[in-house]
Motif scaffolding. Structure first.
Motif, short mmCIF file in Angstrom:
data_model
loop_
_atom_site.label_atom_id
_atom_site.label_comp_id
_atom_site.label_asym_id
_atom_site.label_seq_id
_atom_site.Cartn_x
_atom_site.Cartn_y
_atom_site.Cartn_z
N ALA A 109 -7.29 -3.44 -8.62
CA ALA A 109 -7.11 -4.15 -7.35
C ALA A 109 -6.40 -3.27 -6.33
CB ALA A 109 -6.34 -5.45 -7.59
N SER A 110 -6.87 -2.06 -6.22
CA SER A 110 -6.27 -1.08 -5.31
C SER A 110 -6.49 -1.42 -3.84
CB SER A 110 -6.88 0.29 -5.59
OG SER A 110 -6.60 1.18 -4.55
N LEU A 111 -5.49 -1.12 -3.04
CA LEU A 111 -5.60 -1.38 -1.60
C LEU A 111 -5.82 -0.10 -0.81
CD1 LEU A 111 -2.54 -3.78 -1.26
CD2 LEU A 111 -4.96 -4.41 -1.19
N LEU A 112 -5.74 1.02 -1.49
CA LEU A 112 -5.79 2.31 -0.81
C LEU A 112 -7.14 2.61 -0.16
CD1 LEU A 112 -3.10 3.51 -1.13
CD2 LEU A 112 -3.92 4.88 -3.03
N PRO A 113 -7.10 3.28 0.99
CA PRO A 113 -8.35 3.70 1.63
C PRO A 113 -9.13 4.64 0.71
CG PRO A 113 -6.49 4.04 3.10
CD PRO A 113 -5.92 3.62 1.78
N GLU A 114 -10.42 4.52 0.78
CA GLU A 114 -11.31 5.33 -0.05
C GLU A 114 -10.94 6.81 -0.01
OE1 GLU A 114 -15.29 3.94 0.00
OE2 GLU A 114 -16.15 5.96 -0.11
N LYS A 115 -10.61 7.26 1.17
CA LYS A 115 -10.30 8.67 1.38
C LYS A 115 -9.19 9.18 0.45
CE LYS A 115 -9.12 11.66 5.34
NZ LYS A 115 -7.68 11.94 5.12
N ASN A 135 -9.37 11.89 -2.60
CA ASN A 135 -8.45 13.02 -2.62
C ASN A 135 -7.99 13.36 -4.03
OD1 ASN A 135 -7.28 14.90 -1.08
ND2 ASN A 135 -6.17 13.44 0.21
N VAL A 136 -7.59 12.33 -4.72
CA VAL A 136 -7.11 12.49 -6.10
C VAL A 136 -8.25 12.97 -7.00
CG1 VAL A 136 -6.16 11.28 -8.09
CG2 VAL A 136 -5.35 10.74 -5.79
N MET A 170 0.81 -1.20 0.00
CA MET A 170 0.00 0.00 0.00
C MET A 170 0.85 1.26 0.00
SD MET A 170 -3.29 0.80 2.34
CE MET A 170 -2.47 1.73 3.63
N GLU A 171 1.98 1.18 0.66
CA GLU A 171 2.87 2.33 0.72
C GLU A 171 3.39 2.68 -0.68
OE1 GLU A 171 3.53 5.30 2.20
OE2 GLU A 171 2.86 3.91 3.74
N ILE A 172 3.74 1.63 -1.43
CA ILE A 172 4.22 1.84 -2.79
C ILE A 172 3.09 2.39 -3.66
CG2 ILE A 172 5.19 0.71 -4.83
CD1 ILE A 172 6.61 -1.22 -3.09
N GLU A 173 1.91 1.86 -3.45
CA GLU A 173 0.76 2.35 -4.22
C GLU A 173 0.57 3.85 -4.00
OE1 GLU A 173 -2.89 0.23 -3.60
OE2 GLU A 173 -4.03 1.59 -4.88
N ARG A 174 0.67 4.21 -2.75
CA ARG A 174 0.53 5.62 -2.38
C ARG A 174 1.58 6.48 -3.09
NH1 ARG A 174 0.18 5.01 3.22
NH2 ARG A 174 -2.09 5.03 3.09
N GLU A 175 2.80 5.97 -3.08
CA GLU A 175 3.91 6.68 -3.71
C GLU A 175 3.68 6.87 -5.22
OE1 GLU A 175 6.31 8.23 -2.66
OE2 GLU A 175 7.51 8.49 -4.49
N LEU A 194 3.35 10.11 -7.55
CA LEU A 194 4.21 10.29 -8.71
C LEU A 194 3.43 10.63 -9.97
CD1 LEU A 194 7.13 8.82 -7.87
CD2 LEU A 194 6.89 8.10 -10.23
N LEU A 195 2.28 10.01 -10.12
CA LEU A 195 1.52 10.18 -11.36
C LEU A 195 0.63 11.40 -11.38
CD1 LEU A 195 0.48 6.51 -12.21
CD2 LEU A 195 2.31 7.88 -13.19
N THR A 196 0.45 12.00 -10.22
CA THR A 196 -0.47 13.13 -10.20
C THR A 196 0.26 14.45 -10.38
OG1 THR A 196 -0.41 12.92 -7.79
CG2 THR A 196 -2.34 12.06 -8.91
N ASP A 197 1.27 14.43 -11.23
CA ASP A 197 1.99 15.65 -11.57
C ASP A 197 1.61 16.06 -12.99
OD1 ASP A 197 3.17 13.72 -13.07
OD2 ASP A 197 5.22 14.20 -12.50
N ARG A 198 0.43 15.66 -13.40
CA ARG A 198 -0.08 15.91 -14.76
C ARG A 198 0.74 15.17 -15.81
NH1 ARG A 198 -4.58 17.45 -12.67
NH2 ARG A 198 -5.44 17.36 -14.72
N SER A 199 1.46 14.14 -15.42
CA SER A 199 2.16 13.38 -16.45
C SER A 199 1.22 12.33 -17.05
CB SER A 199 3.43 12.73 -15.90
OG SER A 199 3.14 11.84 -14.87
#
Lengths: 335, 335
Positions: free
Chosen positions: B124-130, B134-135, B102-107, B111-116
């Motif tokens: 199959a995401s593990l991230l909390p809904e919150k 946010n994204v 999950m930590e890597i997923e978060r990272e 990384l990807l939300t820099d408009r790239s």
DNA sequence: TTGTAAGCGTTATCAC
DNA sequence: GTGATAACGCTTACAA
């Protein structure tokens, strides 16, 4: 969204330059201003705009990977190796799956050579050497897995297929086999050709004559393996063992044997190459040749990254060790 | 390399604007100039610079995909579906493999939300809904495969896990089983939970009491399945069938049975979920529930692409049909 | 139908 | 230590 460096600068009462310095960890900025700026960045949820940065710096910190089929576990492992190394060095990875179609591979190559990646890795590439050289000539660093091309911008990593194949066939010979079939992959695939060479060498080393009628093409896939088996039987070939140039084709052989009531390994021994994920789950489990796929991926990524960062004394070609894995499918001594 | 639009313009004796128009197939340019410009582009092997274009147009034509493990054939198939759709619409795909961390997923998300990338797909995401919200809140369109979240920027596609699980368990019941184990995945995985619900419903529909001691956690992986089996036997549980929340865990069960000399399906029937590539190669072949993975991938990509192009009446959630595949592992009627 | 020039959001080179 | 500003290579009003 839409918040940019100038917004941060204004609120923090500094210049854009200072914000940029903070973002890039320039040690010259005073800790106090640094903290203030960071606070604003945090508050505004500011994220630098990748394209602007890429344009200015003339690099993207992205590696492009073109792979023949990501579903094949061999390829997936290599890609994982690439990713691990890349991410650890702050590089991103773009993956293109060509579905074994050379035309698609060509198209992706074109797509990626717009400077949206800093370098390229081709895994199990089908493209003619000329086209790969073309890209290298245009200034791109290219990494090759499973083949090699001589050019100052091209790096490659592969195993010694001749040696590995020889070892596998000698294992069969040691079990008492003398009539051994070779199942080949695509005609133009270098690795298939090398494995054939190893096969021939092994026979020669043990005084077994090479019989061309025992070589059949299976196109590296399951149905090809099945069809090859059918052709062999159709022409009345007699053999007690098969060396298959990859595990996929061995699956087709299993299927054929299952239908025809041929028992593996007592009536027919078989050994593949690649150590595909499924091979250990088969009954009987499939003997195979394993390649350090993860290492190969991470090695090629490492070379490219180093060379992009100005390291120039790297060997262009790396040959890594493969390893014979003997499982049930070849464990039956006829002697 | 290093050749840009102005170079083409000079040689072709036109302005940069005209070259740009040619590049973007603007029909307004006169055929004659168009051809002349194309010729120069060809000669110079000019390729537009992605970052400059991205910056100017404020988009990258790239879809970011974050996946828990690309080696799992279920995920690979979904990614393939995404890629096919994306490439057919001129989009590229960046793949990030989080290795179930999950930590890597978060990272990677950061990384990807820099408009790239123009939008994101989580498989199959593990991230909390919150964090996903946010994204979406920051303006990104997000696609979800296998789970769903309610937000105007979030699309999702998944199967009706309750229904599919119920069908699978009823198949076991129809074979005469009444003591059926449920092997669950991660505690916080919605799909595992839904499959439990389907299991309970099936039991209820046939008047079989639900016995919590027949539910064991196997963490969605092979070793977890093996361990669960060991715990069940350890506590003396009696059962004749297993419904495993995925095929991976079933592999562990096979291994246990193999060691313990338990025969599948005569002594123990088993059915999994995912139709993993290995499942049909097992002995006995594993019954499972298949999801239209390719379609799911291509569906979610299609929705995102459409919505980025101004289509607004798309359903936020799509539920696709899964399908029970009965193979040998559950084919033994006790009645 | 074509050309001119502003602007996309950064970073890097200068001054200060 | 910090600030002003040119430049990265392209697209797109607006002019012509």
């Amino acid at each position: 969204m839409d918040i940019k460096i100038v917004d941060v600068a204004k609120i923090a009462n500094v210049s854009q330059a200072t914000v940029s310095r903070v973002l890039n960890n320039n040690p010259i900025v005073k800790p106090k201003t640094r903290d203030a700026v960071l606070k604003v960045i945090e508050d505004l949820k500011y994220v630098p705009h990748a394209a602007a940065k890429n344009l200015r710096q003339q690099k993207t910190m992205t590696i492009g990977v073109i792979v023949s089929d990501i579903k094949v576990s061999y390829n997936a492992d290599i890609v994982k190796g690439i990713q691990n190394k890349a991410y650890s060095q702050k590089y991103k990875v773009v993956i293109c799956d060509t579905q074994n179609d050379m035309e698609i591979e060509r198209e992706y190559l074109r797509l990626l050579t717009d400077r949206s990646v800093d370098c390229l890795i081709l895994v199990a590439s089908l493209l003619p050497e000329k086209e790969v050289l073309n890209v290298a000539e245009r200034g791109y660093m290219v990494g090759l897995v499973g083949r090699s091309i001589d050019h100052e911008n091209v790096f490659s990593v592969h195993t010694d297929n001749v040696k590995a194949a020889k070892e596998a066939v000698e294992h069969l010979i040691a079990q008492g086999h003398r009539d051994i079939v070779f199942l080949s992959g695509y005609a133009n695939a270098k690795d298939s050709y090398d494995r054939l060479e190893g096969y021939i060498k092994a026979l020669g080393a043990h005084g077994i004559p090479f019989r061309p009628e025992l070589v059949e093409n299976g196109n590296f896939n399951e149905t090809g393996g099945y069809a090859a088996m059918k052709r062999l039987k159709g022409k009345g070939a007699v053999f007690t063992a098969i060396f298959s140039a990859n595990d996929e084709m061995a699956l087709g052989v299993y299927e054929y044997c299952n239908e025809a009531g041929i028992s593996i390994p007592s009536e027919l021994a078989i050994i593949g190459v690649d150590n595909d994920r499924v091979s250990k789950y088969l009954t009987p489990s499939l003997s195979t040749i394993n390649q350090p796929k993860n290492d190969m991926g991470s090695l090629i990524a490492d070379k490219l990254i180093r060379s992009m960062n100005g390291v120039f004394d790297l060997p262009r070609v790396s040959i890594v060790e493969s390893q014979l894995i003997v499982r049930q499918s070849s464990e039956f001594n006829r002697a």
